[in-house]
Design a protein around this motif. Structure first.
Motif, PDB file in Angstrom:
ATOM      1  N   TYR A 257     -35.626  37.665 -36.650  1.00  0.00           N
ATOM      2  CA  TYR A 257     -36.781  36.961 -36.084  1.00  0.00           C
ATOM      3  C   TYR A 257     -37.987  37.132 -37.005  1.00  0.00           C
ATOM      4  O   TYR A 257     -38.237  38.225 -37.526  1.00  0.00           O
ATOM      5  N   GLU A 258     -38.733  36.027 -37.172  1.00  0.00           N
ATOM      6  CA  GLU A 258     -39.929  36.040 -38.008  1.00  0.00           C
ATOM      7  C   GLU A 258     -41.158  35.679 -37.161  1.00  0.00           C
ATOM      8  O   GLU A 258     -41.073  34.781 -36.310  1.00  0.00           O
ATOM      9  N   PRO A 259     -42.286  36.381 -37.387  1.00  0.00           N
ATOM     10  CA  PRO A 259     -43.501  36.092 -36.603  1.00  0.00           C
ATOM     11  C   PRO A 259     -43.927  34.627 -36.745  1.00  0.00           C
ATOM     12  O   PRO A 259     -43.761  34.011 -37.801  1.00  0.00           O
ATOM     13  N   LYS A 260     -44.433  34.075 -35.664  1.00  0.00           N
ATOM     14  CA  LYS A 260     -44.952  32.703 -35.663  1.00  0.00           C
ATOM     15  C   LYS A 260     -46.283  32.678 -34.924  1.00  0.00           C
ATOM     16  O   LYS A 260     -46.567  33.544 -34.087  1.00  0.00           O
ATOM     17  N   LYS A 261     -47.121  31.688 -35.205  1.00  0.00           N
ATOM     18  CA  LYS A 261     -48.443  31.594 -34.587  1.00  0.00           C
ATOM     19  C   LYS A 261     -48.464  30.612 -33.422  1.00  0.00           C
ATOM     20  O   LYS A 261     -49.432  30.570 -32.662  1.00  0.00           O
ATOM     21  N   THR A 262     -47.425  29.809 -33.301  1.00  0.00           N
ATOM     22  CA  THR A 262     -47.391  28.811 -32.232  1.00  0.00           C
ATOM     23  C   THR A 262     -46.896  29.421 -30.933  1.00  0.00           C
ATOM     24  O   THR A 262     -46.500  30.590 -30.875  1.00  0.00           O
ATOM     25  N   GLN A 263     -46.877  28.603 -29.892  1.00  0.00           N
ATOM     26  CA  GLN A 263     -46.465  29.081 -28.568  1.00  0.00           C
ATOM     27  C   GLN A 263     -44.974  29.437 -28.526  1.00  0.00           C
ATOM     28  O   GLN A 263     -44.166  28.882 -29.279  1.00  0.00           O
ATOM     29  N   ALA A 264     -44.663  30.375 -27.621  1.00  0.00           N
ATOM     30  CA  ALA A 264     -43.269  30.798 -27.455  1.00  0.00           C
ATOM     31  C   ALA A 264     -42.467  29.713 -26.744  1.00  0.00           C
ATOM     32  O   ALA A 264     -42.959  29.045 -25.827  1.00  0.00           O
ATOM     33  N   LYS A 265     -41.240  29.543 -27.179  1.00  0.00           N
ATOM     34  CA  LYS A 265     -40.320  28.609 -26.532  1.00  0.00           C
ATOM     35  C   LYS A 265     -38.953  29.283 -26.381  1.00  0.00           C
ATOM     36  O   LYS A 265     -38.760  30.435 -26.830  1.00  0.00           O
ATOM     37  N   LYS A 266     -38.053  28.573 -25.759  1.00  0.00           N
ATOM     38  CA  LYS A 266     -36.717  29.128 -25.517  1.00  0.00           C
ATOM     39  C   LYS A 266     -36.092  29.578 -26.838  1.00  0.00           C
ATOM     40  O   LYS A 266     -36.230  28.917 -27.866  1.00  0.00           O
ATOM     41  N   ASP A 267     -35.417  30.706 -26.795  1.00  0.00           N
ATOM     42  CA  ASP A 267     -34.729  31.345 -27.925  1.00  0.00           C
ATOM     43  C   ASP A 267     -35.676  32.108 -28.837  1.00  0.00           C
ATOM     44  O   ASP A 267     -35.216  32.804 -29.752  1.00  0.00           O
ATOM     45  N   ASP A 268     -36.999  32.010 -28.626  1.00  0.00           N
ATOM     46  CA  ASP A 268     -37.935  32.857 -29.375  1.00  0.00           C
ATOM     47  C   ASP A 268     -37.887  34.277 -28.828  1.00  0.00           C
ATOM     48  O   ASP A 268     -37.522  34.515 -27.666  1.00  0.00           O
ATOM     49  N   GLN A 269     -38.298  35.222 -29.673  1.00  0.00           N
ATOM     50  CA  GLN A 269     -38.401  36.616 -29.241  1.00  0.00           C
ATOM     51  C   GLN A 269     -39.877  36.952 -29.019  1.00  0.00           C
ATOM     52  O   GLN A 269     -40.711  36.698 -29.891  1.00  0.00           O
ATOM     53  N   VAL A 270     -40.167  37.516 -27.846  1.00  0.00           N
ATOM     54  CA  VAL A 270     -41.529  37.922 -27.518  1.00  0.00           C
ATOM     55  C   VAL A 270     -41.570  39.451 -27.459  1.00  0.00           C
ATOM     56  O   VAL A 270     -40.795  40.070 -26.724  1.00  0.00           O
ATOM     57  N   VAL A 271     -42.464  40.056 -28.253  1.00  0.00           N
ATOM     58  CA  VAL A 271     -42.652  41.507 -28.213  1.00  0.00           C
ATOM     59  C   VAL A 271     -43.868  41.772 -27.327  1.00  0.00           C
ATOM     60  O   VAL A 271     -44.964  41.260 -27.597  1.00  0.00           O
ATOM     61  N   LEU A 272     -43.683  42.562 -26.266  1.00  0.00           N
ATOM     62  CA  LEU A 272     -44.758  42.719 -25.283  1.00  0.00           C
ATOM     63  C   LEU A 272     -44.775  44.100 -24.656  1.00  0.00           C
ATOM     64  O   LEU A 272     -43.772  44.828 -24.677  1.00  0.00           O
ATOM     65  N   ASP A 273     -45.977  44.446 -24.106  1.00  0.00           N
ATOM     66  CA  ASP A 273     -46.117  45.578 -23.196  1.00  0.00           C
ATOM     67  C   ASP A 273     -46.198  44.987 -21.782  1.00  0.00           C
ATOM     68  O   ASP A 273     -46.757  43.908 -21.590  1.00  0.00           O
ATOM     69  N   PHE A 274     -45.626  45.674 -20.810  1.00  0.00           N
ATOM     70  CA  PHE A 274     -45.755  45.176 -19.436  1.00  0.00           C
ATOM     71  C   PHE A 274     -45.761  46.321 -18.433  1.00  0.00           C
ATOM     72  O   PHE A 274     -45.203  47.401 -18.688  1.00  0.00           O
ATOM     73  N   VAL A 275     -46.418  46.060 -17.310  1.00  0.00           N
ATOM     74  CA  VAL A 275     -46.428  46.990 -16.181  1.00  0.00           C
ATOM     75  C   VAL A 275     -46.181  46.169 -14.920  1.00  0.00           C
ATOM     76  O   VAL A 275     -46.892  45.208 -14.645  1.00  0.00           O
ATOM     77  N   GLY A 276     -45.141  46.550 -14.165  1.00  0.00           N
ATOM     78  CA  GLY A 276     -44.816  45.845 -12.938  1.00  0.00           C
ATOM     79  C   GLY A 276     -45.350  46.568 -11.716  1.00  0.00           C
ATOM     80  O   GLY A 276     -45.311  47.806 -11.650  1.00  0.00           O
ATOM     81  N   LYS A 277     -45.866  45.809 -10.739  1.00  0.00           N
ATOM     82  CA  LYS A 277     -46.403  46.413  -9.517  1.00  0.00           C
ATOM     83  C   LYS A 277     -45.917  45.638  -8.296  1.00  0.00           C
ATOM     84  O   LYS A 277     -45.798  44.408  -8.341  1.00  0.00           O
ATOM     85  N   VAL A 278     -45.641  46.377  -7.220  1.00  0.00           N
ATOM     86  CA  VAL A 278     -45.310  45.797  -5.919  1.00  0.00           C
ATOM     87  C   VAL A 278     -46.401  46.234  -4.948  1.00  0.00           C
ATOM     88  O   VAL A 278     -46.668  47.446  -4.809  1.00  0.00           O
ATOM     89  N   ASP A 279     -47.063  45.277  -4.323  1.00  0.00           N
ATOM     90  CA  ASP A 279     -48.193  45.567  -3.424  1.00  0.00           C
ATOM     91  C   ASP A 279     -49.260  46.388  -4.140  1.00  0.00           C
ATOM     92  O   ASP A 279     -49.894  47.291  -3.561  1.00  0.00           O
ATOM     93  N   GLY A 280     -49.451  46.078  -5.450  1.00  0.00           N
ATOM     94  CA  GLY A 280     -50.489  46.744  -6.226  1.00  0.00           C
ATOM     95  C   GLY A 280     -50.132  48.115  -6.735  1.00  0.00           C
ATOM     96  O   GLY A 280     -50.945  48.778  -7.398  1.00  0.00           O
TER      97      GLY A 280
END
Length: 443
Positions: A155-178
């Motif tokens: 995978y190579e970095p891109k500046k355009t929007q993510a689409k299907k089959d692209d790889q997204v590198v992210l941080d995330f935090v999930g919450k239920v009822d806050g």
């Protein structure tokens, strides 16, 4: 002891076995005398218990054993002398349900014997065996599929929007009822959109994101989610997008080959060619085997044991019913009646099963211990970490060993027939072979 034939109709046989009261009493006396030296009883020295007392104490139990041994012995002798091989366990019942000690023992025995099968002239069986070579296009297609696999794609970095089959590198935090929940957070997580590796809805929420964005993605956990505290609940994942990368298919070169264990591209192509032709050979054998069984079915005829056909038809009907009603897991359902179609299929299966068994026996076809061990090891690989328990299960389960052995024996018998039959190789295209395989699956 007397054995009298009462039924001789097709493959059905019936016999009346009579054990006289005198013969039975003599056998009881013999068994008690054998046991007398080892019997200890209060008031008597070991081995000195009077026969009358032994008979009173143990007579009933010994009587049952003597009766069973006498009947089994008579049956074994009869089968040895007649050469009959029962298709199933013979049925036995007492002719006189009111029997009492001192009466002759009369037992009614019935069974269906296996038919006598004449030798088959295999040289008269003419078959065509399809041969397919792996052409350049097929090898190229397989190479392209490898290049597109997750193992090969980079995978190579891109500046355009993510689409299907692209790889997204992210941080995330999930919450239920806050409230954040265990296992619901990660940093620098690489996620390919469309991989379906997250809960439904999450990956769709990453479509059109760009590096540097923050986004809340709302999802609902499935009702059958493995973590019961989250099942069916709504959650919000706060995501920070670090990078968006586009997939890049690798070049078809030596570097790609090394990723798949080959020394260079030529070596990888050779491996692919070998694998493809092995697949073609397996498919071709399946087609030729069906043609062989069809030819044997048409060429050979003999009477079939009705009990085996009925049992097989009922099993087919039951299996097909469950396939049509997958929601019913147990056997708490209405009685399932076998149709004429089920019986016709059962007749073919029973006929070919008996025929192949007879051919294999006459040709002294054997499944070796080494072949069985290899088959068991192959099965054990399906249970990583539990191989030892699997081996113990196999050792203790004769029926399972038979289930493993049966198809191996059948294949060896089929190979034996192939060697003797008039088989002509015919080179065809991959599409022709595929069409033949699909036709098999439709039948």
């Amino acid at each position: 002891m007397q054995v009298t034939e009462t039924l001789n109709e097709g493959l059905k046989r019936g016999y009346a076995i009579t054990v006289t009261a005198a013969d039975l009493d003599a056998k009881v006396e013999e068994k008690l005398k054998e046991a007398q030296p080892t019997v200890e009883m209060k008031g008597f020295r070991k081995g000195k218990v009077p026969m009358a007392l032994l008979r009173k104490q143990f007579g009933q139990r010994v009587m049952g054993e003597a009766m069973q041994e006498a009947i089994d012995g008579a049956m074994s002798k009869h089968l040895e002398e007649s050469g009959d091989r029962p298709a199933a366990q013979p049925e036995m019942k007492m002719a006189d349900p009111d029997w009492k000690e001192g009466d002759d023992v009369k037992v009614e025995v019935s069974y269906e014997k296996l038919p006598e099968i004449a030798d088959t002239d295999f040289s008269a069986i003419k078959l065509e065996r399809m041969v397919v070579k792996a052409d350049e296009d097929s090898v190229k297609e397989a190479l392209d599929n490898l290049a597109a696999s997750p193992q090969a794609v980079t995978y190579e970095p891109k500046k355009t929007q993510a689409k299907k089959d692209d790889q997204v590198v992210l941080d995330f935090v999930g919450k239920v009822d806050g409230v954040a929940f265990e296992g619901g957070a990660a940093e620098d997580y690489p996620l390919v959109i469309g991989s379906n590796s997250f809960i439904p809805g999450f990956e769709d929420g990453l479509l059109k994101v760009k590096a540097g964005e923050e986004k809340d993605i709302e999802v609902t956990f499935p009702e059958d989610y493995q973590a019961e505290n989250l099942a069916g609940k709504k959650a919000v994942f706060t995501c920070t997008i670090k990078e968006v990368k586009a997939p890049k298919a690798p070049a078809l070169d030596d570097e790609l080959a090394k990723k798949f264990g080959a020394e260079d591209l030529a070596g990888l192509k050779a491996q692919i060619t070998e694998r493809l032709e092995a697949e073609y050979t397996g498919a071709s054998r399946a087609v030729a085997k069906r043609a062989l069984l069809d030819a044997l079915d048409a060429a050979v005829s003999f009477e079939l044991p009705e009990s085996l056909v009925t049992a097989e038809a009922n099993q087919i009907a039951h299996q097909l019913w469950h396939e049509e009603n997958p929601d019913v897991q147990g056997h708490d359902h209405p009685a399932i009646e076998a149709t004429d179609e089920h019986k016709k299929l059962a007749e073919r299966r029973v006929k070919l099963g008996l025929l192949l068994a007879d051919i294999g026996q006459k040709a002294e076809v054997k499944v070796t211990d080494q072949e069985m061990t290899q088959a068991i090891m192959n099965q054990a690989r399906q249970y990583p970490g539990q191989e030892r328990q699997f081996f113990e299960f196999v050792q203790q389960n004769a029926q399972f060993r038979q289930q493993l052995q049966a198809p191996m024996f059948e294949d060896k018998v089929v190979d034996h027939i192939f060697e003797k039959a008039a088989v002509t190789d015919k080179e065809v295209s991959k599409d022709d072979l595929q069409a033949a395989v699909e036709k098999l699956e439709e039948e």
